[in-house]
Design a protein around this motif. Structure first.
Motif, PDB file in Angstrom:
ATOM      1  N   VAL A 171      -4.600  12.920   7.544  1.00  0.00           N
ATOM      2  CA  VAL A 171      -3.836  11.693   7.339  1.00  0.00           C
ATOM      3  C   VAL A 171      -4.630  10.792   6.403  1.00  0.00           C
ATOM      4  O   VAL A 171      -5.845  10.625   6.565  1.00  0.00           O
ATOM      5  N   ALA A 172      -3.958  10.211   5.419  1.00  0.00           N
ATOM      6  CA  ALA A 172      -4.611   9.303   4.480  1.00  0.00           C
ATOM      7  C   ALA A 172      -4.299   7.866   4.860  1.00  0.00           C
ATOM      8  O   ALA A 172      -3.149   7.540   5.195  1.00  0.00           O
ATOM      9  N   GLU A 173      -5.297   7.036   4.802  1.00  0.00           N
ATOM     10  CA  GLU A 173      -5.092   5.618   5.084  1.00  0.00           C
ATOM     11  C   GLU A 173      -4.138   5.025   4.047  1.00  0.00           C
ATOM     12  O   GLU A 173      -4.409   5.066   2.842  1.00  0.00           O
ATOM     13  N   GLY A 174      -3.022   4.514   4.496  1.00  0.00           N
ATOM     14  CA  GLY A 174      -2.031   3.964   3.577  1.00  0.00           C
ATOM     15  C   GLY A 174      -1.145   5.001   2.929  1.00  0.00           C
ATOM     16  O   GLY A 174      -0.239   4.655   2.177  1.00  0.00           O
ATOM     17  N   GLY A 175      -1.369   6.289   3.202  1.00  0.00           N
ATOM     18  CA  GLY A 175      -0.543   7.354   2.634  1.00  0.00           C
ATOM     19  C   GLY A 175      -1.081   7.869   1.316  1.00  0.00           C
ATOM     20  O   GLY A 175      -1.852   7.204   0.616  1.00  0.00           O
ATOM     21  N   TYR A 176      -0.688   9.084   0.963  1.00  0.00           N
ATOM     22  CA  TYR A 176      -1.101   9.687  -0.309  1.00  0.00           C
ATOM     23  C   TYR A 176      -0.252   9.145  -1.450  1.00  0.00           C
ATOM     24  O   TYR A 176       0.958   8.930  -1.298  1.00  0.00           O
ATOM     25  N   GLY A 177      -0.897   8.979  -2.584  1.00  0.00           N
ATOM     26  CA  GLY A 177      -0.146   8.572  -3.770  1.00  0.00           C
ATOM     27  C   GLY A 177       0.699   9.700  -4.315  1.00  0.00           C
ATOM     28  O   GLY A 177       1.770   9.472  -4.898  1.00  0.00           O
ATOM     29  N   ALA A 178       0.232  10.922  -4.139  1.00  0.00           N
ATOM     30  CA  ALA A 178       0.987  12.093  -4.592  1.00  0.00           C
ATOM     31  C   ALA A 178       0.665  13.266  -3.677  1.00  0.00           C
ATOM     32  O   ALA A 178      -0.466  13.413  -3.209  1.00  0.00           O
ATOM     33  N   VAL A 179       1.685  14.083  -3.423  1.00  0.00           N
ATOM     34  CA  VAL A 179       1.534  15.320  -2.653  1.00  0.00           C
ATOM     35  C   VAL A 179       2.065  16.446  -3.514  1.00  0.00           C
ATOM     36  O   VAL A 179       3.216  16.398  -3.969  1.00  0.00           O
ATOM     37  N   LEU A 180       1.236  17.440  -3.783  1.00  0.00           N
ATOM     38  CA  LEU A 180       1.608  18.573  -4.619  1.00  0.00           C
ATOM     39  C   LEU A 180       1.716  19.819  -3.757  1.00  0.00           C
ATOM     40  O   LEU A 180       0.767  20.189  -3.070  1.00  0.00           O
ATOM     41  N   ALA A 236       5.549  14.149   4.432  1.00  0.00           N
ATOM     42  CA  ALA A 236       5.640  12.967   5.296  1.00  0.00           C
ATOM     43  C   ALA A 236       4.387  12.115   5.239  1.00  0.00           C
ATOM     44  O   ALA A 236       4.396  10.956   5.676  1.00  0.00           O
ATOM     45  N   LEU A 237       3.295  12.653   4.695  1.00  0.00           N
ATOM     46  CA  LEU A 237       2.042  11.912   4.601  1.00  0.00           C
ATOM     47  C   LEU A 237       1.958  11.070   3.335  1.00  0.00           C
ATOM     48  O   LEU A 237       0.995  10.324   3.149  1.00  0.00           O
ATOM     49  N   ALA A 238       2.960  11.198   2.444  1.00  0.00           N
ATOM     50  CA  ALA A 238       2.958  10.432   1.196  1.00  0.00           C
ATOM     51  C   ALA A 238       3.463   9.015   1.424  1.00  0.00           C
ATOM     52  O   ALA A 238       4.171   8.730   2.398  1.00  0.00           O
ATOM     53  N   ARG A 239       3.114   8.132   0.515  1.00  0.00           N
ATOM     54  CA  ARG A 239       3.631   6.773   0.561  1.00  0.00           C
ATOM     55  C   ARG A 239       5.124   6.784   0.254  1.00  0.00           C
ATOM     56  O   ARG A 239       5.623   7.698  -0.405  1.00  0.00           O
ATOM     57  N   PRO A 240       5.861   5.772   0.705  1.00  0.00           N
ATOM     58  CA  PRO A 240       7.272   5.701   0.318  1.00  0.00           C
ATOM     59  C   PRO A 240       7.431   5.592  -1.193  1.00  0.00           C
ATOM     60  O   PRO A 240       6.520   5.142  -1.898  1.00  0.00           O
ATOM     61  N   GLY A 241       8.607   5.984  -1.662  1.00  0.00           N
ATOM     62  CA  GLY A 241       8.853   5.927  -3.094  1.00  0.00           C
ATOM     63  C   GLY A 241       8.742   4.530  -3.661  1.00  0.00           C
ATOM     64  O   GLY A 241       8.282   4.333  -4.797  1.00  0.00           O
ATOM     65  N   ALA A 251      -4.292   4.950  -9.841  1.00  0.00           N
ATOM     66  CA  ALA A 251      -3.988   3.822  -8.953  1.00  0.00           C
ATOM     67  C   ALA A 251      -4.936   3.780  -7.754  1.00  0.00           C
ATOM     68  O   ALA A 251      -4.669   3.060  -6.788  1.00  0.00           O
ATOM     69  N   ASP A 252      -5.995   4.578  -7.785  1.00  0.00           N
ATOM     70  CA  ASP A 252      -7.000   4.627  -6.720  1.00  0.00           C
ATOM     71  C   ASP A 252      -6.402   5.083  -5.400  1.00  0.00           C
ATOM     72  O   ASP A 252      -6.767   4.593  -4.325  1.00  0.00           O
ATOM     73  N   ALA A 253      -5.487   6.056  -5.473  1.00  0.00           N
ATOM     74  CA  ALA A 253      -4.869   6.615  -4.269  1.00  0.00           C
ATOM     75  C   ALA A 253      -5.234   8.090  -4.160  1.00  0.00           C
ATOM     76  O   ALA A 253      -5.392   8.779  -5.181  1.00  0.00           O
ATOM     77  N   PRO A 254      -5.373   8.613  -2.946  1.00  0.00           N
ATOM     78  CA  PRO A 254      -5.703  10.033  -2.796  1.00  0.00           C
ATOM     79  C   PRO A 254      -4.507  10.921  -3.119  1.00  0.00           C
ATOM     80  O   PRO A 254      -3.353  10.502  -3.041  1.00  0.00           O
ATOM     81  N   VAL A 300     -11.718  21.271   9.191  1.00  0.00           N
ATOM     82  CA  VAL A 300     -10.447  20.556   9.158  1.00  0.00           C
ATOM     83  C   VAL A 300     -10.727  19.063   9.180  1.00  0.00           C
ATOM     84  O   VAL A 300     -11.356  18.553  10.111  1.00  0.00           O
ATOM     85  N   LEU A 301     -10.271  18.374   8.149  1.00  0.00           N
ATOM     86  CA  LEU A 301     -10.439  16.935   8.076  1.00  0.00           C
ATOM     87  C   LEU A 301      -9.349  16.249   8.896  1.00  0.00           C
ATOM     88  O   LEU A 301      -8.206  16.694   8.937  1.00  0.00           O
ATOM     89  N   THR A 302      -9.720  15.142   9.513  1.00  0.00           N
ATOM     90  CA  THR A 302      -8.747  14.384  10.305  1.00  0.00           C
ATOM     91  C   THR A 302      -8.136  13.254   9.489  1.00  0.00           C
ATOM     92  O   THR A 302      -6.923  13.056   9.492  1.00  0.00           O
ATOM     93  N   GLU A 303      -8.973  12.511   8.780  1.00  0.00           N
ATOM     94  CA  GLU A 303      -8.503  11.383   7.984  1.00  0.00           C
ATOM     95  C   GLU A 303      -9.276  11.329   6.679  1.00  0.00           C
ATOM     96  O   GLU A 303     -10.408  11.832   6.579  1.00  0.00           O
ATOM     97  N   VAL A 304      -8.672  10.701   5.683  1.00  0.00           N
ATOM     98  CA  VAL A 304      -9.354  10.417   4.421  1.00  0.00           C
ATOM     99  C   VAL A 304      -9.093   8.961   4.072  1.00  0.00           C
ATOM    100  O   VAL A 304      -8.026   8.415   4.396  1.00  0.00           O
ATOM    101  N   PRO A 305     -10.035   8.309   3.407  1.00  0.00           N
ATOM    102  CA  PRO A 305      -9.860   6.887   3.086  1.00  0.00           C
ATOM    103  C   PRO A 305      -8.874   6.685   1.938  1.00  0.00           C
ATOM    104  O   PRO A 305      -8.528   7.620   1.212  1.00  0.00           O
TER     105      PRO A 305
END
Length: 688
Positions: free
Chosen positions: A519-528, A556-561, A402-405, A499-504
């Motif tokens: 922090v990911a722009e728009g939130g992460y698609g998945a957090v493992l 908390a950095l993931a996108r909502p369900g 889905a082109d999400a980090p 240490v990275l601050t943001e990712v696209p």
């Protein structure tokens, strides 16, 4: 002879000739104020809060002028030698706070003042940079243009536009605080000049710096100051940006060691001179000289960076809560997770909970799913290579499609920070010092993590085997494995080295250690969340609490369900701390944790102090200490470097007596010039 004659002819100041000085000598038996005469020529610059130099035990030492008095109980007094600077950088409020903190932690006032006030930078003091804050005539203007100017905030037309505050004309009715029960009530109380105290459970995906900045703006509009403390520079950068948006340029400063001596001191002076009334920073900023403090804030109080590693080892949360209590200020303890200490504030009624209802929580949280550990690895060769259970593998693949980090949290940094025998699984140890062996890369030779000795010819002491296998996998090795599993996807690491601050918002895999998640722009698609056993099996009183804090911070950095966000935790779903994560219920876990600690009489239900030193030194201190009758002595147990540790446990109501007794005993030993020191730590975070 001329110098001696000049000294003999010195006359005391015409008014309040006695200066009470805290001498900067870190000896417990000298933890009191000493009286000196103020010479007439230093009458004007020698004001309370200034740095001075005095003769003490035949030496010229630094000191703090705490107060001026009309007379002294001492018959013969020496004169102040010098006023280092006429700048009064130690306010009466901060001096009182420092004394209270020293008493709480069985420490000395001089040690706390060393933490509270940064070293002097003469050039910054004489030539303040205009780009650090607004000029004096504009920096002191009120935060709200509609408010009439006060005596210390002259009006100016040079104001940076900012959004209207909640409740002002033009402000939206709906704010971020409206998502929380009692959230807007907290803001109203701040606006009315009251002192509400709250423990805030922050929703996933919340722009928490903006919410804190809103609370700061409302407090500032009510004419009072704000002190906000965060764990590290990344969080400080986010809060700094949010405060600039909400308050306008030049209405706040940041305080942190990473700013450098000059910039840090200029920021400190801006607060002490009253040019700004909002200060944000790391742990030392809890002592910032903000006038008329109306709100203190601490973000993520469970982070161990809030614990000061220098004597007397105060915790920023306790400093801020003490300050709020003394100053009649509001207090906000905020975070995604909740510590047992924060839960105690709620259960004793000292603070109220600010949290979202379940409907809002379900809308904002990602879908969180537990899975097993290595025995449940997928049969897919790529998943096995990457150490991912099938559920985690599928979630990562779907997010990348889905082109999400994708964020992968690994609890250990490095490549293979721990290895074991490939035959018998015994930990691989250095033959010289018995330290753990580690591999720094795929081509490296095993080396000791303690002494650095190379162990290319390692032979297992248990079975004689020469092969090694990974016992703990670090972030770099995990990134390497994921790179092979997803060959066309960029893999980035975030940890101690970088240490990275943001990712696209693009398909990528980010491998991060706890606390370094960008922090990911728009939130992460998945957090493992991998290798959960490394957090849950630590021999530490706070293992479960710390695991939940690290997991919730990453989740908390993931996108909502509802937007496809997923969190996979590689752990048994029946473990209580995992259950708290699945339900996103830090309050339930904190209440459970606190109840267990009450039963076992562990902190914060009871107060504990650790005494660490050589066996002879600790025994010497124990013979000198007069503890309350209901205090318990536990130990000894082995500590580092041939030392031992005792624990003193007492009811919370006896905490002040225990701290005073330990400080007095330390003073007895320092007066006798005992050769070996004993480290006294009250409420240490690593007691077990």
């Amino acid at each position: 002879m001329a110098n001696r004659s000049t000294r003999a002819e010195r006359q005391p100041a015409p008014e309040l000739p006695v200066a009470r000085v805290c001498v900067d000598v870190p000896l417990p038996h000298l933890d009191r104020l000493f009286d000196y005469l103020v010479p007439a020529e230093l009458h004007e610059p020698a004001q309370p809060g200034t740095r001075v130099k005095v003769r003490f035990a035949g030496q010229l030492v630094d000191g703090w002028l705490i107060e001026r008095a009309a007379e002294s109980a001492v018959a013969k007094l020496a004169y102040l030698e010098k006023v280092v600077s006429p700048e009064p950088v130690l306010t009466a409020e901060v001096a009182g706070l420092a004394r209270a903190v020293a008493d709480r932690y069985a420490g000395s006032l001089a040690d706390v003042l060393r933490l509270a006030v940064p070293p002097r930078h003469a050039r910054a003091e004489q030539h303040p940079a205009r780009d650090e804050t607004q000029p004096a005539e504009t920096a002191r203007q009120p935060a709200v243009a509609a408010e009439p100017p006060s005596h210390d905030t002259p009006a100016s037309d040079d104001q940076t536009p900012r959004p209207p505050l909640p409740g002002e004309p033009g402000a939206e009715d709906h704010t971020g605080w409206a998502e929380y029960h009692a959230g807007e009530g907290f803001l109203r109380a701040l606006r009315d000049g009251k002192a509400p105290r709250a423990v805030w459970s922050v929703l996933p995906g919340e722009d928490w710096p903006a919410r804190i900045a809103e609370a700061a703006a409302v407090t500032l509009a009510a004419g009072r100051g704000v002190v906000a403390v965060v764990p590290d520079a990344r969080d400080l950068d986010r809060l700094d940006a949010a405060l600039a948006v909400n308050l306008g340029k030049g209405r706040h400063v940041t305080l942190a060691a990473g700013l450098g001596p000059a910039k840090r001191y200029r920021s400190f002076l801006a607060a002490s001179r009253g040019q700004v009334k909002v200060v944000a920073g790391t742990r030392a900023a809890a002592f910032a000289p903000v006038a008329d403090v109306g709100l203190v804030v601490i973000w993520d109080d469970g982070d161990d960076l809030h614990a000061e590693p220098r004597a007397p080892y105060p915790h920023a949360r306790e400093v801020l809560l003490t300050r709020a209590q003394r100053a009649g200020a509001a207090a906000l303890v905020a975070g995604h997770a909740r510590t047992a200490e924060a839960q105690l504030l709620l259960e004793t009624g000292w603070a109220r909970e600010v949290a979202a209802d379940r409907a809002t929580l379900r809308r904002r949280t990602p879908v969180i799913t537990p899975t097993g550990d290595d025995p449940q690895l997928a049969r897919d060769p790529g998943a096995a290579t990457a150490r991912l259970p099938s559920l985690a593998w599928d979630a990562a693949r779907a997010a990348l499609k889905a082109d999400a980090p994708v964020l992968v949290q690994v609890p250990r940094r490095g490549y293979l920070p721990s290895v074991s025998c490939a035959t018998c699984r015994a930990p691989a140890r250095c033959s010289a010092c018995q330290g753990p062996l580690a591999l720094r890369s795929s081509h490296a030779v095993p080396a000791c993590r303690w002494c650095g000795r190379v162990a290319g010819d390692h032979v297992c002491s248990q079975c004689g085997g020469r092969g090694l296998r990974a016992a703990v996998t670090g972030a770099r090795r995990t990134a390497e494995e994921l790179g092979r599993a997803f060959p066309e996807i960029p893999v980035r690491t975030s940890g101690r080295d970088e240490v990275l601050t943001e990712v696209p918002a693009a398909a990528a895999v980010v491998v991060a250690t706890p606390g370094a998640e960008p922090v990911a722009e728009g939130g992460y698609g998945a957090v493992l969340l991998l290798d959960s056993w490394a957090l849950l099996t630590r021999a530490d009183l706070r293992a479960g609490e710390e695991a939940l804090r690290r997991w919730m911070t990453a989740a908390a950095l993931a996108r909502p369900g509802v937007s496809g966000g997923r969190v996979i935790v590689v752990a048994d779903g029946g473990v209580p701390v995992v259950q708290a994560l699945l339900r996103w219920d830090p309050g339930w876990h904190a209440a459970r944790e606190l109840a267990e600690r009450r039963e076992l009489r562990f902190p914060p239900a009871a107060r504990m102090a650790s005494l660490t030193g050589t066996a002879e030194a600790v025994a010497d201190l124990l013979t000198a200490v007069n503890l309350p009758p209901d205090a318990e002595l536990l130990g000894p147990v082995p500590a580092d470097q041939d030392q031992e540790r005792y624990l003193v446990r007492a009811p919370r109501g006896r905490a002040a007596e225990v701290a005073a007794a330990l400080h007095l005993a330390s003073g007895v030993r320092s007066a006798r010039k005992a050769p070996d020191p004993v480290r006294v730590q009250v409420d240490a975070t690593d007691l077990f």
